[in-house]
Every structure is written in C-alpha cells, then in structure tokens.
Design a protein around this motif. Structure first.
Motif, PDB file in Angstrom:
ATOM      1  N   LEU A 142       0.817  -1.216   0.000  1.00  0.00           N
ATOM      2  CA  LEU A 142       0.000   0.000   0.000  1.00  0.00           C
ATOM      3  C   LEU A 142       0.853   1.268   0.000  1.00  0.00           C
ATOM      4  O   LEU A 142       0.546   2.235  -0.711  1.00  0.00           O
ATOM      5  CB  LEU A 142      -0.936   0.001   1.212  1.00  0.00           C
ATOM      6  N   VAL A 143       1.929   1.273   0.781  1.00  0.00           N
ATOM      7  CA  VAL A 143       2.776   2.477   0.876  1.00  0.00           C
ATOM      8  C   VAL A 143       3.507   2.739  -0.427  1.00  0.00           C
ATOM      9  O   VAL A 143       3.504   3.867  -0.957  1.00  0.00           O
ATOM     10  CB  VAL A 143       3.777   2.351   2.039  1.00  0.00           C
ATOM     11  N   LEU A 144       4.135   1.708  -0.988  1.00  0.00           N
ATOM     12  CA  LEU A 144       4.974   1.911  -2.174  1.00  0.00           C
ATOM     13  C   LEU A 144       4.158   2.195  -3.432  1.00  0.00           C
ATOM     14  O   LEU A 144       4.576   2.998  -4.273  1.00  0.00           O
ATOM     15  CB  LEU A 144       5.885   0.697  -2.380  1.00  0.00           C
ATOM     16  N   ILE A 145       2.997   1.557  -3.576  1.00  0.00           N
ATOM     17  CA  ILE A 145       2.211   1.815  -4.788  1.00  0.00           C
ATOM     18  C   ILE A 145       1.537   3.186  -4.741  1.00  0.00           C
ATOM     19  O   ILE A 145       1.189   3.741  -5.786  1.00  0.00           O
ATOM     20  CB  ILE A 145       1.139   0.716  -5.035  1.00  0.00           C
ATOM     21  N   SER A 146       1.387   3.755  -3.518  1.00  0.00           N
ATOM     22  CA  SER A 146       0.750   5.073  -3.413  1.00  0.00           C
ATOM     23  C   SER A 146       1.584   6.159  -4.080  1.00  0.00           C
ATOM     24  O   SER A 146       1.056   7.199  -4.494  1.00  0.00           O
ATOM     25  CB  SER A 146       0.512   5.425  -1.944  1.00  0.00           C
ATOM     26  N   ILE A 147       2.886   5.942  -4.200  1.00  0.00           N
ATOM     27  CA  ILE A 147       3.781   6.949  -4.779  1.00  0.00           C
ATOM     28  C   ILE A 147       3.382   7.290  -6.210  1.00  0.00           C
ATOM     29  O   ILE A 147       3.457   8.446  -6.637  1.00  0.00           O
ATOM     30  CB  ILE A 147       5.246   6.448  -4.727  1.00  0.00           C
ATOM     31  N   ASN A 148       2.930   6.300  -6.961  1.00  0.00           N
ATOM     32  CA  ASN A 148       2.602   6.519  -8.370  1.00  0.00           C
ATOM     33  C   ASN A 148       1.270   7.247  -8.594  1.00  0.00           C
ATOM     34  O   ASN A 148       0.939   7.576  -9.735  1.00  0.00           O
ATOM     35  CB  ASN A 148       2.591   5.187  -9.127  1.00  0.00           C
ATOM     36  N   PHE A 149       0.518   7.500  -7.512  1.00  0.00           N
ATOM     37  CA  PHE A 149      -0.723   8.251  -7.666  1.00  0.00           C
ATOM     38  C   PHE A 149      -0.468   9.759  -7.743  1.00  0.00           C
ATOM     39  O   PHE A 149      -1.347  10.526  -8.091  1.00  0.00           O
ATOM     40  CB  PHE A 149      -1.686   7.951  -6.512  1.00  0.00           C
ATOM     41  N   PHE A 150       0.748  10.157  -7.388  1.00  0.00           N
ATOM     42  CA  PHE A 150       1.101  11.566  -7.451  1.00  0.00           C
ATOM     43  C   PHE A 150       1.743  11.875  -8.802  1.00  0.00           C
ATOM     44  O   PHE A 150       1.862  11.005  -9.659  1.00  0.00           O
ATOM     45  CB  PHE A 150       2.045  11.917  -6.297  1.00  0.00           C
ATOM     46  N   ASN A 151       2.169  13.092  -8.988  1.00  0.00           N
ATOM     47  CA  ASN A 151       2.826  13.488 -10.231  1.00  0.00           C
ATOM     48  C   ASN A 151       4.015  12.573 -10.515  1.00  0.00           C
ATOM     49  O   ASN A 151       4.714  12.142  -9.591  1.00  0.00           O
ATOM     50  CB  ASN A 151       3.297  14.942 -10.110  1.00  0.00           C
ATOM     51  N   VAL A 152       4.265  12.297 -11.790  1.00  0.00           N
ATOM     52  CA  VAL A 152       5.312  11.349 -12.161  1.00  0.00           C
ATOM     53  C   VAL A 152       6.684  11.776 -11.653  1.00  0.00           C
ATOM     54  O   VAL A 152       7.561  10.940 -11.432  1.00  0.00           O
ATOM     55  CB  VAL A 152       5.339  11.154 -13.699  1.00  0.00           C
ATOM     56  N   LYS A 153       6.879  13.081 -11.425  1.00  0.00           N
ATOM     57  CA  LYS A 153       8.181  13.524 -10.928  1.00  0.00           C
ATOM     58  C   LYS A 153       8.431  12.996  -9.512  1.00  0.00           C
ATOM     59  O   LYS A 153       9.587  12.827  -9.101  1.00  0.00           O
ATOM     60  CB  LYS A 153       8.301  15.046 -10.970  1.00  0.00           C
ATOM     61  N   ASN A 154       7.338  12.694  -8.759  1.00  0.00           N
ATOM     62  CA  ASN A 154       7.496  12.095  -7.430  1.00  0.00           C
ATOM     63  C   ASN A 154       8.049  10.681  -7.547  1.00  0.00           C
ATOM     64  O   ASN A 154       8.916  10.279  -6.773  1.00  0.00           O
ATOM     65  CB  ASN A 154       6.154  12.074  -6.688  1.00  0.00           C
ATOM     66  N   TYR A 155       7.512   9.940  -8.528  1.00  0.00           N
ATOM     67  CA  TYR A 155       8.064   8.614  -8.797  1.00  0.00           C
ATOM     68  C   TYR A 155       9.540   8.735  -9.164  1.00  0.00           C
ATOM     69  O   TYR A 155      10.386   7.993  -8.664  1.00  0.00           O
ATOM     70  CB  TYR A 155       7.304   7.929  -9.940  1.00  0.00           C
TER      71      TYR A 155
END
Length: 469
Positions: A142-155
């Motif tokens: 849940l924590v790691l996949i949440s990163i991709n819900f934000f702007n791609v620059k966050n990934y």
C-alpha cells in the motif's frame, strides 16, 4: 463539423501524460534498471552451479541485453512512445503482436510487484519479529504503490534516491573487493585471484554454464524501462540515446565486474552460496570481515526491492495506459488526472493484483509462497519473449524507415546480421529450456499464458478488422 469536433474534444476526459521527469531521474533509472535483487541474492546460486565460469554466463547475458537495448534505442529514438516495444511490435508485426507482448509484459510486472512486496515483508519481519510478515507485506504494498498516484516527478524522485543507494552500495562493494583481490584489504580471509582457478574454472562442465546462461538472461529485464519513462520527459529521443549508449559500461561494471570479483574471492562451492536468499554479496562481505554484513545487505536488498516495486507499478500502469490508447484495453484506462497527467485508472488496475496477492497472506487455507511461485512460473519466459519481439520489430521497422528515407539517429550495429544472430540465439535458448528439467515448468506455464493472450490478441485483431469494413 469542426465546431462539433472541438466540443467533443472538450467533453472527452484528458488522456495525456505529463513530461515532468528530469534528466537526472532518467539517468538513475537507466542505471538502476539493471541492478536488482537477482544480482544481490540470485547470483549466489548461479555461481554455485556453474563455478567461476558463471562470469561467462553473465557476460553472455550482458551482451544480449546490450544488443537488445541498441535495437530498442533505434526504434525509440525514431518514435518515443510510452508503449515502447509493444507499440513498435504493433507497427512492425501486427496489432495482435503488440496486444500480446503488451499484456504479457504488464502481467510480468504486476506479479513481480507482489513478489517484491513479499521479499520486503520477510526482511522487515526479520528486523521486527513481533509484527506479522503478513502485515508488512500489505503495508509495503500500500505504501509503495501510493507513490505513483502523485505526479510522475514524485516517482522519479523516489526512484532516484532508491537507485542511488543501490549504486553507492555496489560501487563501495567493487572498491573493497578490488583492494582484497590486490591483497590490500587488511581484514578477513578473502584475497587474491586463487579461487578463480583453484578448483577448476568450469568444474561442472559446459552444460552447467549453458543452464546458468538461461537463468542469467532474466536478471537483466528492466533496462528497457527507460524507453518507456522517456516519453514523460522533455527531449525523450536525446535521453534514450544517452541511456542506450551507457548500457555497455553499466552492464560491464555492475554485473560482470562484481561477479568476477566474487568468484575470485569466494570458493564457488562454499555451502552458503547455495542457500536460498543468502546471496553472494553477503557471503563475500562476511569473508572480507565486514561487520554486520547481514544487516548491511538486508538494507540494500530492501531498498532494491522497494525500488523495483515502485518501478514495476509505474511500468505496468504506463503499459496499460498505452494499450488503452491503442484500443487494446478498456478505454477508461487511458484517462489521466487533469494537471498531473497521471493515468489514475491504469494505476488502480495495475496495483489491484498486487493488493489481492498481499491479502492472500492473511488466508488460513492458502500458502502465499506457493501462490506466488505458481504465478511467477507464468512469467518465466516473458523476458525472452520481449527480447524476441524487440528483435523482430527492429528488423522490420529498420527496413521501413530506410524505405521511407528517414534519418535514423541511433543505428543497430552490423544490421541485419547481428539482429538475425540475436533472433537465432533467443529461439535456441527457448528450445533448450524445453529440454532442461529445471526450466520445463516455466516453459509450460509461460507458454500456456502466452497462448491464451495470443488467442485473445488474434480475436481483437479480427474484431478490429471487421469493424473497419
């Protein structure tokens, strides 16, 4: 009609990715793409089975991925696309081919997400045994996949720092091992080149090296992610050229260089090398007298699998987005969030499989490890299938580009003979795997999965033709 079209365009949901990945993000992605858990942990079993000649297996796998990346780079610089080789397969071979390899590739990464979460959960449980491994697996997912819900620059930012940890770790490892090989390292018992030939360079014969080559080729899958991510950066063609040109030294330094040093310092028949999950890097550090070697390597592996999980989620969602834009997946999957350009529904669909597998950990009747092993078997040959499709696509696209008189910025070496050689090598490897006992389950499982997807692809292709009439 123009006014009507403009009005329809306004009402259509946005389906455009952003271009906010920075050059340093792509640079680190291209480096990290070939550094995964297979190098830190899986290399031990390869060395134990093939002996010091394992370095030849990694050399063969490295040469293959360099050639594949050159072919992919040639196509990607001519037409950068988030669907990468799936899009090129559709253009060069046919819609069914793009459909098939796109969905197989998506399946590979969503299953790998689940596997990486399981590894992360196991490591965390080792540090905090009072918390169930099941809780850690679900939390990591849940924590790691949440990163991709934000702007791609966050990934891009997360991947940059995770990848930097891997790169720094392996550079430190190379430096320390080099000193030990030159007998300049003051600690431990491992030093010199003696183990390279002390008990024979190829103690188990050429057959063991061939089997090792088959296993090693899968370790490099991930290098191609940069051609997918480049479509979300400014000047993608230039970024792809840089990544493709640098893949040679990355493979030589990180894989072949480190494996060579390991087989020099650690006896190939060291019983610890054969232990599942122990790892050749950890054993080397122990013999070099490095304190807390297990803790250090567990931290590196944890960051590595976390990086891989984020990348897997990103790659799967972008491939699903590309399939949707081409009509090979439900249309709603191409909808992006206004302002950020994030394909929200493709992200949700991609993470759903990983979440489902994570929830299986709480089942009292199913064994999560058995479920994961079964699912991973269905992805066993996908790397080779992807490589084969890239080679065939490049063969046909190059001829099309030349016939159209287009300038080709990055050319495959010795075309078409080197492309033909790669195709023959991959087909030979697939045939050989069918007769090697330890790979037969992978061949049957992946072959069955591929046959189902090919059949679906053919149906989609036929339906599209029927509607076009």
């Amino acid at each position: 009609m123009d006014a009507v079209s403009a009005e329809q365009a306004k009402q259509e949901p946005e389906s455009k990715l952003s271009a906010s990945l920075k050059p340093r993000h792509l640079t680190m992605m291209s480096i990290a793409g070939v550094i995964g858990g297979a190098l830190f942990v899986g290399s031990g079993s390869v060395i134990h089975s093939a002996g010091p000649a394992a370095v030849l297996a990694y050399l063969a796998g490295g040469i293959l991925v360099v050639l594949i990346m050159r072919m992919l780079g040639e196509m990607a610089t001519s037409s950068p696309d988030t669907g990468s080789f799936s899009t090129y397969a559709e253009r060069a071979i046919g819609r069914w081919a793009g459909f098939t390899i796109g969905w197989l590739y998506w399946w590979f990464w969503v299953i790998l997400m689940a596997w990486e979460a399981y590894v992360a959960g196991t490591i965390l449980n080792g540090w905090f045994p009072e918390v169930s491994v099941n809780v850690f697996v679900l939390a990591a997912t849940l924590v790691l996949i949440s990163i991709n819900f934000f702007n791609v620059k966050n990934y891009g930012e997360f991947e940059f720092w995770f990848a930097l940890i891997k790169v720094v770790a392996i550079i430190c490892f190379l430096a320390v091992c080099s000193l030990a090989v030159l007998s300049l390292w003051p600690m431990g018992e491992a030093r010199g080149f003696s183990n390279l030939t002390a008990q024979g360079f190829m103690p188990n014969g050429i057959e063991s090296v061939v089997v090792a080559i088959l296993g090693v080729m899968f370790a490099f899958l991930g290098a191609e992610i940069v051609t997918i991510a480049a479509s979300e950066a400014k000047d993608p063609a230039n970024q792809i050229v840089k990544a493709t040109n640098s893949v040679v030294w990355r493979v030589c330094l990180f894989y072949i260089g480190s494996i060579f040093l390991i087989v020099c310092l650690v006896p190939w028949n060291d019983p610890m090398m054969a232990q599942s999950g122990y790892g050749s890097y950890r054993r080397t550090l122990e013999l070099l007298g490095i304190p807390y070697a297990e803790l250090v390597m567990n931290f590196v592996v944890l960051t590595s699998v976390s990086s891989c999980m984020i990348s897997a989620h990103y790659t799967a969602s972008r491939m699903l987005f590309s399939l949707s834009t081409r009509g090979d997946a439900p249309r709603f999957l191409k909808i992006t969030r206004t302002g950020t350009g994030v394909p929200v529904f493709a992200i949700i669909a991609s993470c759903s499989v990983a979440i489902f597998v994570a929830l299986i950990n709480f089942s009292e009747t199913l064994r999560p490890k058995d479920v994961l092993d079964t699912l991973m078997n269905t992805t066993g040959m996908i790397a080779l299938l992807v490589y084969l499709v890239i080679a065939f696509s490049q063969l046909r696209m190059r001829r099309k580009l030349e016939a159209e008189g287009k300038d080709i910025r990055l050319k495959m070496w010795l075309f078409p003979w080197l492309t033909y050689l790669v195709i023959l090598f991959i087909i030979g490897s697939l045939v050989t795997m069918a007769f090697v006992e330890e790979y037969q389950v992978l061949v049957i499982s992946t072959g069955a999965a591929a046959a189902v997807v090919v059949a679906l692809g053919m149906l989609v292709h036929m339906r599209a033709k029927k509607l076009a009439r």
